[in-house]
Every structure is written in structure tokens, then in C-alpha cells.
Enzyme design. Structure first.
Site, PDB file in Angstrom:
ATOM      1  N   HIS A  57      29.452  44.737  43.165  1.00 48.20           N
ATOM      2  CA  HIS A  57      28.252  44.770  42.331  1.00 48.20           C
ATOM      3  C   HIS A  57      28.208  46.084  41.585  1.00 48.20           C
ATOM      4  CE1 HIS A  57      24.058  44.412  41.144  1.00 48.20           C
ATOM      5  NE2 HIS A  57      24.208  43.121  41.363  1.00 48.20           N
TER       6      HIS A  57
ATOM      7  N   ASP B 169      25.488  36.093  45.579  1.00 49.15           N
ATOM      8  CA  ASP B 169      26.109  34.834  45.183  1.00 49.15           C
ATOM      9  C   ASP B 169      27.090  34.299  46.210  1.00 49.15           C
ATOM     10  OD1 ASP B 169      24.782  34.620  42.806  1.00 49.15           O
ATOM     11  OD2 ASP B 169      26.136  36.036  41.847  1.00 49.15           O
TER      12      ASP B 169
HETATM   13  N1  CMC Z   1      37.520  41.653  43.852  1.00 50.10           N
HETATM   14  C1  CMC Z   1      38.533  42.554  43.797  1.00 50.10           C
HETATM   15  N2  CMC Z   1      38.421  43.773  43.232  1.00 50.10           N
HETATM   16  C2  CMC Z   1      37.240  44.100  42.694  1.00 50.10           C
HETATM   17  C3  CMC Z   1      36.147  43.212  42.712  1.00 50.10           C
HETATM   18  C4  CMC Z   1      36.320  41.951  43.322  1.00 50.10           C
HETATM   19  N3  CMC Z   1      35.313  41.077  43.380  1.00 50.10           N
HETATM   20  N4  CMC Z   1      35.083  43.794  42.097  1.00 50.10           N
HETATM   21  C5  CMC Z   1      35.494  44.995  41.705  1.00 50.10           C
HETATM   22  N5  CMC Z   1      36.789  45.174  42.064  1.00 50.10           N
HETATM   23  C6  CMC Z   1      37.576  46.390  41.847  1.00 50.10           C
HETATM   24  C7  CMC Z   1      38.026  46.509  40.396  1.00 50.10           C
HETATM   25  O1  CMC Z   1      39.278  45.917  40.184  1.00 50.10           O
HETATM   26  C8  CMC Z   1      38.030  47.997  40.187  1.00 50.10           C
HETATM   27  O2  CMC Z   1      39.216  48.493  40.730  1.00 50.10           O
HETATM   28  P1  CMC Z   1      39.940  49.785  40.070  1.00 50.10           P
HETATM   29  O3  CMC Z   1      38.949  50.918  40.195  1.00 50.10           O
HETATM   30  O4  CMC Z   1      41.165  49.949  40.888  1.00 50.10           O
HETATM   31  O5  CMC Z   1      40.209  49.413  38.630  1.00 50.10           O
HETATM   32  C9  CMC Z   1      36.867  48.512  41.049  1.00 50.10           C
HETATM   33  O6  CMC Z   1      36.718  47.505  42.083  1.00 50.10           O
HETATM   34  C10 CMC Z   1      35.561  48.662  40.295  1.00 50.10           C
HETATM   35  O7  CMC Z   1      35.285  47.455  39.615  1.00 50.10           O
HETATM   36  P2  CMC Z   1      34.571  47.376  38.204  1.00 50.10           P
HETATM   37  O8  CMC Z   1      34.889  46.058  37.573  1.00 50.10           O
HETATM   38  O9  CMC Z   1      34.853  48.614  37.426  1.00 50.10           O
HETATM   39  O10 CMC Z   1      33.057  47.401  38.667  1.00 50.10           O
HETATM   40  P3  CMC Z   1      31.813  46.913  37.819  1.00 50.10           P
HETATM   41  O11 CMC Z   1      30.642  47.617  38.353  1.00 50.10           O
HETATM   42  O12 CMC Z   1      32.097  47.027  36.354  1.00 50.10           O
HETATM   43  O13 CMC Z   1      31.781  45.344  38.154  1.00 50.10           O
HETATM   44  C11 CMC Z   1      31.223  43.235  39.048  1.00 50.10           C
HETATM   45  C12 CMC Z   1      30.869  44.727  38.980  1.00 50.10           C
HETATM   46  C13 CMC Z   1      30.105  42.493  39.771  1.00 50.10           C
HETATM   47  C14 CMC Z   1      31.357  42.651  37.635  1.00 50.10           C
HETATM   48  C15 CMC Z   1      32.587  43.092  39.805  1.00 50.10           C
HETATM   49  O14 CMC Z   1      32.459  43.602  41.104  1.00 50.10           O
HETATM   50  C16 CMC Z   1      33.050  41.616  39.857  1.00 50.10           C
HETATM   51  O15 CMC Z   1      33.700  41.166  38.907  1.00 50.10           O
HETATM   52  N6  CMC Z   1      32.721  40.890  40.974  1.00 50.10           N
HETATM   53  C17 CMC Z   1      33.028  39.487  41.053  1.00 50.10           C
HETATM   54  C18 CMC Z   1      31.989  38.698  40.282  1.00 50.10           C
HETATM   55  C19 CMC Z   1      30.653  38.630  41.003  1.00 50.10           C
HETATM   56  O16 CMC Z   1      30.591  38.357  42.179  1.00 50.10           O
HETATM   57  N7  CMC Z   1      29.580  38.852  40.231  1.00 50.10           N
HETATM   58  C20 CMC Z   1      28.220  38.711  40.744  1.00 50.10           C
HETATM   59  C21 CMC Z   1      27.412  39.942  40.656  1.00 50.10           C
HETATM   60  S1  CMC Z   1      25.896  39.758  41.604  1.00 50.10           S
HETATM   61  C22 CMC Z   1      24.948  38.685  40.670  1.00 50.10           C
HETATM   62  C23 CMC Z   1      24.327  39.327  39.502  1.00 50.10           C
HETATM   63  O17 CMC Z   1      23.623  40.344  39.652  1.00 50.10           O
HETATM   64  O18 CMC Z   1      24.514  38.779  38.404  1.00 50.10           O
END
Ligand code: CMC
Length: 429
Positions: free
Chosen positions: A306, A364
Site C-alpha cells: 500500500h 482487498d
Molecule cells: N508484490 C510484489 N512487490 C511489490 C508489491 C507487490 N504487491 N507492491 C510493491 N512491491 C515492491 C515494488 O516492486 C517496489 O520494489 P522496488 O523498490 O524494488 O522497485 C517496492 O515494493 C515499492 O513499490 P511501489 O510500487 O513503489 O509502491 P507504491 O506505493 O507506488 O505502490 C501499490 C503501492 C498498492 C500500487 C503496490 O503495492 C501494488 O501494486 N500492490 C498490488 C495492488 C494492490 O493490492 N492494490 C490495492 C491497494 S489497497 C486498495 C486501495 O486503497 O485502492
């Protein structure tokens, strides 16, 4: 008022900025004068360090796993409150008295029907349309049917539009579902509570009586409470940005629904369930965990991680409990999806990659299994999220409209394109 300031030195010039403190949470450096003083913009793609507004509605402490609606912890509201009470709280800032609650419930209940002509709107869609596509279209179309509540400068009209959307969203969502499965629309029933009425509109058929299970209604109501607001997330920011131009509230909420549809936001519960389905059995988990950790593989564990929560999402804990309650009521002891989910959670919580990156299950992760058990197809999951989030969007939209400092949202950019060049006629290219 804080007396702290922050100084930025840029181009051999120091500029001082005021620092504002909220009631809790990090301070903000007020850079409104930055461009005027220094000629530079700030650069913050994804707004990871930017507060776009002042708000008194929802507070999240992502490190501690805290979520408060108007100061009240989500756990307490989900355990002891109900969704309409939560709506009142988000809209008005205080929990209602008994009389206020009765009046509010009554006002919402009596706005649940849709203009009859709107039914024809649904039939314009293909039967296999994604219900989110229908939601975006039909909610946007509300502005064409309820002209008497689109004047945003009139507080009374603002409130009528707000109540209409909270009341009609379940009817629209249920109709989108009924349309997709070719069943007749079921009209709202005013003798049922908000969640029960919604389940009735989704699952009743004219041919036989449908009795709403108390456990299911409670679970649905809880899911609505958990998703009601989440401060300045992507869809809420979209609603605020759309509203900042003076667009009518129905159009703004349609914009929020469009944003919520994406798999990184509201679409994640659908994606999480599809992923659990794809994993299929516990034996396959290590392979998926390996893929999630592989930088060259775009696969991510859906329902994990998240932007704000860097500890266990407090909503996920409640969702897990609710999930078990629903499966118990259905007599499902060994649901393969739940088994995969629990084992995946266990493995991921111990895995160095997930621990180091502070990736925990989010709301989720368990909501998909619960919604499936309640009888919803995966395509409806994000629709349910949009239904629940409507009140949050509206509360945030109202707060923005009522803020005297509100102005149109207009971010700046770092331009990296061509500099000025002369047009070349087609014959010379
Ligand atoms: N599985 C594997 N690796 C992950 C995941 C995951 N679900 N989420 C983040 N990472 C890794 C990512 O690859 C990155 O690694 P590195 O630093 O080596 O490049 C690091 O963790 C940070 O990730 P980010 O994408 O920079 O983080 P963010 O804050 O931009 O993204 C997120 C947050 C929710 C989009 C992401 O965690 C994700 O894609 N999760 C899966 C989708 C999901 O479950 N979304 C629902 C969010 S809760 C409902 C809502 O509020 O809408």
C-alpha cells in the site's frame, strides 16, 4: 499556528516558507509562494510528499496501521456502528444522535428509487459490458436527470445531491449486476436496511421470496464501512480535481468511479481473487512468491502493499474476521481460495523481500473471498467499492467546495519536450 519555517536555498537565494502543523500527522511546508519567490516548481510525481489540501475527515497513520474517520478508529465503527451512521459522521463531522440518525436513514431511504427513464439507459449497454463501465455512464447521467441538485453554490442542493448519490448508488450497482445476468431489475425496498436492501436488489428474483441473511447483511455493511473513505487516494483526488473546476457533483463522482476502476486502486480486489484462483493450490505458492520478487517479472502479489500503510492495513484485519464469519454461515470449512490466501499471507509475512519492503496484506486481500462467498462475481467487486466510497468522495467534495481558499487544481510540469521549432509543410517532410 506553528512558528516553524523551512528555508530553501536555490540559485544562491534563500527563501523561507511557513510550516503548518495539523492536529496529528506530519507537518507540511507551505510552498505556495515558491514559484513567485524562486521561479522554480516542485517535482513530485505520484504526489508521494505533497499534501494537496487541508482536510478534517480521515486520518491515516501508515506506519502504525491507524485509520480514523473524524477521529473514530475504523475498528470501533466497523464493530459497533453501521454504514449510514458512518455516512452521517463523514458528511457532518459528528456521530448522529438517535433522532438525527432516524431522520438521516429516512432521508436516504426515500431517495433510493431511480428515475424510471433511467432504466432505459441500462439497456443501451451490451450485456457483457463490465459493470464498472455501466457505473461510470449511469452515475454521470444522473446529472441529466436531477437538475434540481446540480447548483453547487447552493448548500441545500449540495446536500440533496449528496443524499441522492448515497441512496441511489446501491440501486444503480444492483441494476448493473441484474442487467449483466439478464434478470429483471428489483426495485428498492424501504423496509430493509441499507445493506439488506442492496443484497435484496442483487439476489432476489420475482419468482420467489428472498430472505436476506443477517450475517451477510452485517458483512456487507462492514465492507461498506471499511471502504467509506481513505483520505486523498487517487479516486478521491480525482473527485476533488474534477470538482475544483465547478463541475456538478454527479459528474465528479463518475470521474472518481473511472479512476477507482484501475487494478492498482479499486480493481485490486478483483485482481487479488483472480490471482488466488490462478495460484489454485498451496503447492503453487512458492512459484508465485518467487515471481513477485523477480524484478524482471511484472507480476505482483495483488492485495499486498500500500502506498500509505507500511504495516498491517487495519481494514484487512477486520476483513479477515468478516470473511471467516461469512464462510462459517455458509458452512464452508475448507475453501481452497481461503486456504491459499492464508498460506500465502503466512509465507509473505515471513519472507525477507516482503518484510524489508514492508508489504502487508491490504483490505482487498480478504474482501474478494468474502464477496465471492456472498455470491458476487469478480466483475462486481470494484462496483461495490465504488458504492461504499461514494460517501467519502462526497464528503471530500463538499469539504473542498466549502473551503473559502479552494481554487481550481492545476499542477505544473517539468517540460522535457522539443523547444520551439518551425512548422514544416507536409510536402517537405
Ligand atoms: N508484490 C510484489 N512487490 C511489490 C508489491 C507487490 N504487491 N507492491 C510493491 N512491491 C515492491 C515494488 O516492486 C517496489 O520494489 P522496488 O523498490 O524494488 O522497485 C517496492 O515494493 C515499492 O513499490 P511501489 O510500487 O513503489 O509502491 P507504491 O506505493 O507506488 O505502490 C501499490 C503501492 C498498492 C500500487 C503496490 O503495492 C501494488 O501494486 N500492490 C498490488 C495492488 C494492490 O493490492 N492494490 C490495492 C491497494 S489497497 C486498495 C486501495 O486503497 O485502492
Amino acid at each position: 499556528m506553528s512558528t516553524k519555517t523551512a528555508t530553501l536555498t536555490y540559485d544562491n537565494k534563500s527563501v523561507e516558507f511557513p510550516v503548518h502543523g495539523g492536529s496529528i500527522g506530519p507537518d507540511v511546508i507551505d510552498i505556495q509562494a515558491l514559484y513567485g519567490e524562486s521561479g522554480a516548481f516542485t517535482y513530485d510525481p505520484g504526489f508521494t510528499s505533497t499534501a494537496s489540501c487541508e482536510s478534517a475527515i480521515t486520518y491515516i497513520d501508515g506506519d502504525e496501521g491507524v485509520l480514523l474517520y473524524r477521529g473514530y478508529p475504523i475498528e470501533q465503527l466497523a464493530k459497533d456502528g453501521d454504514f449510514l451512521e458512518t455516512c452521517y459522521l463523514l458528511l457532518y463531522g459528528e456521530l448522529p444522535t438517535k433522532a438525527q440518525k432516524e431522520d438521516f436513514d429516512h432521508r436516504v431511504t426515500y431517495h433510493t428509487m431511480l428515475h424510471e427513464q433511467m432504466m432505459r439507459f441500462f439497456t443501451g449497454f451490451r450485456r457483457d459490458a463490465h459493470p464498472m463501465a455501466i457505473m461510470v455512464g449511469v452515475v454521470g447521467a444522473l446529472s441529466a436527470f436531477y437538475h434540481d441538485s446540480t447548483d453547487i453554490s447552493d448548500p441545500h442542493q449540495r446536500m440533496v445531491a449528496s443524499l441522492r448519490m448515497i441512496a441511489k448508488m446501491p440501486t444503480i450497482a444492483a441494476m448493473a449486476y441484474k442487467y449483466s445476468i439478464g434478470q429483471p431489475f428489483v426495485y428498492p425496498r424501504n423496509d430493509l436496511g441499507y445493506a439488506s436492501n442492496f443484497l435484496h436488489m442483487c439476489f432476489a428474483v420475482p419468482a420467489e421470496e428472498y430472505k436476506v441473511s443477517k450475517t451477510f447483511a452485517k458483512a456487507m455493511d462492514r465492507i461498506f464501512i471499511l471502504h467509506a473513505d481513505h483520505e486523498q487516494n487517487a479516486s478521491t483526488s480525482t473527485v476533488r480535481l474534477a470538482g475544483s473546476s465547478g463541475a456538478n457533483p454527479f459528474a465528479c463522482i463518475a470521474a472518481g468511479i473511472a479512476c477507482l476502476w484501475g487494478p492498482a486502486h479499486g480493481g485490486a480486489n478483483e485482481a487479488a481473487l483472480n490471482m488466488l484462483d490462478e495460484i489454485g493450490t498451496v503447492d503453487n505458492i512458492p512459484e508465485y512468491v518467487r515471481r513477485a520478487k523477480d524484478r524482471d517479472d511484472p507480476f505482483r502479489l495483488m492485495g499486498f502493499g500500500h502506498r500509505v500503510y507500511k504495516s498491517y492495513d487495519p481494514r484487512a484485519k477486520i476483513m479477515q474476521e468478516t470473511c471467516h464469519e461469512v464462510l462459517d454461515e455458509l458452512g464452508i470449512k475448507d475453501d481452497p481460495l481461503l486456504e491459499v490466501a492464508m498460506e500465502l499471507e503466512r509465507i509473505a509475512l515471513e519472507d525477507e523481500y516482503f518484510v524489508e519492503k514492508r508489504l502487508y496484506p491490504n483490505v482487498d486481500f480478504y474482501s474478494g473471498i468474502t464477496l465471492k462467498a456472498l455470491g458476487f462475481p469478480t466483475t462486481m467487486f470494484t462496483v461495490l467499492f465504488s458504492l461504499a466510497r461514494t460517501v467519502g468522495w462526497i464528503a471530500q467534495w463538499k469539504e473542498m467546495i466549502e473551503d473559502p481558499r479552494q481554487k481550481i487544481g492545476r499542477p505544473r510540469q517539468l517540460y522535457v519536450g522539443e523547444t520551439e521549432r518551425n512548422y514544416v509543410p507536409l510536402s517537405q517532410r
